[in-house]
Design a protein around this motif. Structure first.
Motif, mmCIF file in Angstrom:
data_model
loop_
_atom_site.group_PDB
_atom_site.id
_atom_site.type_symbol
_atom_site.label_atom_id
_atom_site.label_comp_id
_atom_site.label_asym_id
_atom_site.label_seq_id
_atom_site.Cartn_x
_atom_site.Cartn_y
_atom_site.Cartn_z
ATOM 1 N N TYR A 26 -22.885 72.555 13.485
ATOM 2 C CA TYR A 26 -22.850 73.642 12.730
ATOM 3 C C TYR A 26 -24.023 73.269 11.563
ATOM 4 C CZ TYR A 26 -19.914 70.250 9.819
ATOM 5 O OH TYR A 26 -19.498 69.152 9.195
ATOM 6 N N LYS A 27 -24.159 74.281 10.864
ATOM 7 C CA LYS A 27 -25.153 74.209 9.773
ATOM 8 C C LYS A 27 -24.628 73.557 8.551
ATOM 9 C CE LYS A 27 -27.721 76.908 6.457
ATOM 10 N NZ LYS A 27 -28.289 78.446 5.825
ATOM 11 N N ALA A 28 -25.084 72.474 7.958
ATOM 12 C CA ALA A 28 -24.470 71.735 6.825
ATOM 13 C C ALA A 28 -24.469 72.752 5.586
ATOM 14 C CB ALA A 28 -24.954 70.395 6.769
ATOM 15 N N GLU A 29 -23.146 72.627 4.899
ATOM 16 C CA GLU A 29 -23.341 73.419 3.709
ATOM 17 C C GLU A 29 -23.058 72.399 2.393
ATOM 18 O OE1 GLU A 29 -24.407 76.062 3.310
ATOM 19 O OE2 GLU A 29 -24.245 76.999 5.223
ATOM 20 N N THR A 30 -22.454 71.300 2.610
ATOM 21 C CA THR A 30 -22.020 70.282 1.430
ATOM 22 C C THR A 30 -22.811 69.343 1.330
ATOM 23 O OG1 THR A 30 -20.791 68.767 2.994
ATOM 24 C CG2 THR A 30 -19.738 70.908 2.114
ATOM 25 N N ASP A 31 -23.161 68.786 0.118
ATOM 26 C CA ASP A 31 -24.001 67.525 -0.111
ATOM 27 C C ASP A 31 -23.600 66.282 0.866
ATOM 28 O OD1 ASP A 31 -25.348 69.193 -1.677
ATOM 29 O OD2 ASP A 31 -24.740 68.362 -3.825
ATOM 30 N N GLU A 32 -22.430 66.057 1.084
ATOM 31 C CA GLU A 32 -21.885 65.069 1.772
ATOM 32 C C GLU A 32 -22.273 65.104 3.171
ATOM 33 O OE1 GLU A 32 -17.686 63.061 3.429
ATOM 34 O OE2 GLU A 32 -17.710 64.926 2.316
ATOM 35 N N ASP A 33 -22.411 66.344 3.762
ATOM 36 C CA ASP A 33 -22.963 66.271 5.266
ATOM 37 C C ASP A 33 -24.689 66.140 5.263
ATOM 38 O OD1 ASP A 33 -20.661 66.619 6.480
ATOM 39 O OD2 ASP A 33 -20.611 68.976 6.742
ATOM 40 N N LYS A 34 -25.039 66.585 4.218
ATOM 41 C CA LYS A 34 -26.697 66.675 4.204
ATOM 42 C C LYS A 34 -26.889 64.983 3.813
ATOM 43 C CE LYS A 34 -27.403 71.247 2.596
ATOM 44 N NZ LYS A 34 -27.771 72.270 1.398
ATOM 45 N N ILE A 35 -26.153 64.516 3.011
ATOM 46 C CA ILE A 35 -26.677 63.032 2.640
ATOM 47 C C ILE A 35 -26.527 62.242 4.031
ATOM 48 C CG2 ILE A 35 -25.934 61.015 1.780
ATOM 49 C CD1 ILE A 35 -25.148 62.884 -1.001
ATOM 50 N N ALA A 36 -25.481 62.542 4.807
ATOM 51 C CA ALA A 36 -25.212 61.845 6.063
ATOM 52 C C ALA A 36 -26.474 62.192 7.091
ATOM 53 C CB ALA A 36 -23.846 62.013 6.755
ATOM 54 N N ALA A 37 -26.852 63.560 6.959
ATOM 55 C CA ALA A 37 -27.808 63.936 7.856
ATOM 56 C C ALA A 37 -29.403 63.008 7.530
ATOM 57 C CB ALA A 37 -28.070 65.221 7.992
ATOM 58 N N LEU A 38 -29.374 63.178 6.389
ATOM 59 C CA LEU A 38 -30.571 62.495 5.686
ATOM 60 C C LEU A 38 -30.664 61.092 6.055
ATOM 61 C CD1 LEU A 38 -30.947 64.191 2.359
ATOM 62 C CD2 LEU A 38 -32.521 64.578 4.337
ATOM 63 N N LYS A 39 -29.550 60.298 5.783
ATOM 64 C CA LYS A 39 -29.484 58.887 6.184
ATOM 65 C C LYS A 39 -29.580 58.668 7.670
ATOM 66 C CE LYS A 39 -26.573 54.705 5.449
ATOM 67 N NZ LYS A 39 -26.601 54.284 6.969
ATOM 68 N N LEU A 40 -28.865 59.528 8.383
ATOM 69 C CA LEU A 40 -29.403 59.321 9.883
ATOM 70 C C LEU A 40 -30.905 59.291 10.333
ATOM 71 C CD1 LEU A 40 -27.699 58.994 12.298
ATOM 72 C CD2 LEU A 40 -27.448 61.353 12.878
ATOM 73 N N THR A 41 -31.443 60.487 9.523
ATOM 74 C CA THR A 41 -32.802 60.573 9.863
ATOM 75 C C THR A 41 -33.561 59.685 9.547
ATOM 76 O OG1 THR A 41 -32.597 63.056 9.679
ATOM 77 C CG2 THR A 41 -34.871 62.309 9.318
ATOM 78 N N ALA A 42 -33.347 59.036 8.159
ATOM 79 C CA ALA A 42 -33.981 57.715 7.649
ATOM 80 C C ALA A 42 -33.714 56.507 8.804
ATOM 81 C CB ALA A 42 -33.579 57.664 6.120
#
Length: 240
Positions: A26-42
């Motif tokens: 799904y499309k992330a809406e919370t900062d928690e999900d976005k931070i996890a996605a950014l960490k995974l990308t990094a």
């Protein structure tokens, strides 16, 4: 207690997936999900450093040069009557020096991984796949406004800035399913095109081209998969 255990075993025998969390994309809406996605990308960018190191270590040209140098040094020290221990430690030092040089050559991947943050994300959408409460895959898509084919309206162009899966979940179809969800999101938005950005998170190459064959192969496979999903997606626009 024993009856409950027996009941659990019986339930698992009937359904091997009983109790296993479902995958949700799904499309992330919370900062928690976005931070996890950014960490995974990094993390995926940082992992490119290890892959680049392996390419340097095991490339036939580098192996040939390294073996030749070690053979020359070993022969030279043998002819000078140096003992075996000194010869061995000298050769080990040369190998360590090679490895240190290789790690220095690939250090830029760490700097690039550190640049994956909210400033890099900007206004782009973040799509995630969760296994239970864990984000195991992420895609970042920037929607760019531009002229539509009919010239009478604005249309969206989707540019995928990142697409990655947590290491232990790769090659299980998780990434393909998430990319398929990205394609569906593009259709919902009415985007006329969807493609990987030329400067997406894993596009950098810090080594000369002869060491990048593994990265280039993955890039081609990702673009081919996206094209296949677009062609299979209902409602795709006709090509002109």
């Amino acid at each position: 207690m024993g009856d409950q255990v027996d009941a659990d075993i019986a339930a698992q025998a009937e359904d091997p997936l009983a109790g296993v969390p479902e995958l949700r994309s799904y499309k992330a809406e919370t900062d928690e999900d976005k931070i996890a996605a950014l960490k995974l990308t990094a993390d995926s960018v940082a992992q490119m450093r290890q892959a680049a190191n392996n390419a340097l270590i095991w490339h036939p040209l580098n192996l040939a040069v390294g073996v030749a140098i070690l053979a020359f040094v070993a022969r030279y020290m043998h002819e000078r009557k140096h003992d075996t221990y000194l010869t061995g430690t000298t050769c080990a030092g040369i190998i360590m020096a090679f490895l240190a040089v290789f790690r220095y050559m690939t250090k830029d991947y760490l700097f690039q991984a550190e640049s994956i943050n909210f400033d890099w994300l900007g206004d782009a959408d973040t799509m995630v796949t969760k296994f239970g409460d864990e984000v195991i895959a992420a895609a970042v898509v920037d929607w760019v406004s531009g002229e539509g084919r009919q010239k009478r309206k604005k249309a969206w162009r989707g540019e995928i800035m990142a697409w990655t899966v947590r290491l232990k979940y790769r090659k299980k179809g998780v990434g393909s399913a998430l990319l398929e969800e990205v394609v569906r999101e593009a259709r919902r938005k009415g985007a006329e095109t969807l493609e990987f950005s030329d400067d997406h998170a894993n596009s950098s190459r810090v080594l000369p081209s002869l060491y990048n064959s593994a990265f280039d192969k993955r890039e081609r496979k990702a673009r081919d998969l996206l094209q296949d999903l677009l062609e299979a997606s209902p409602g795709r626009g006709k090509k002109k």
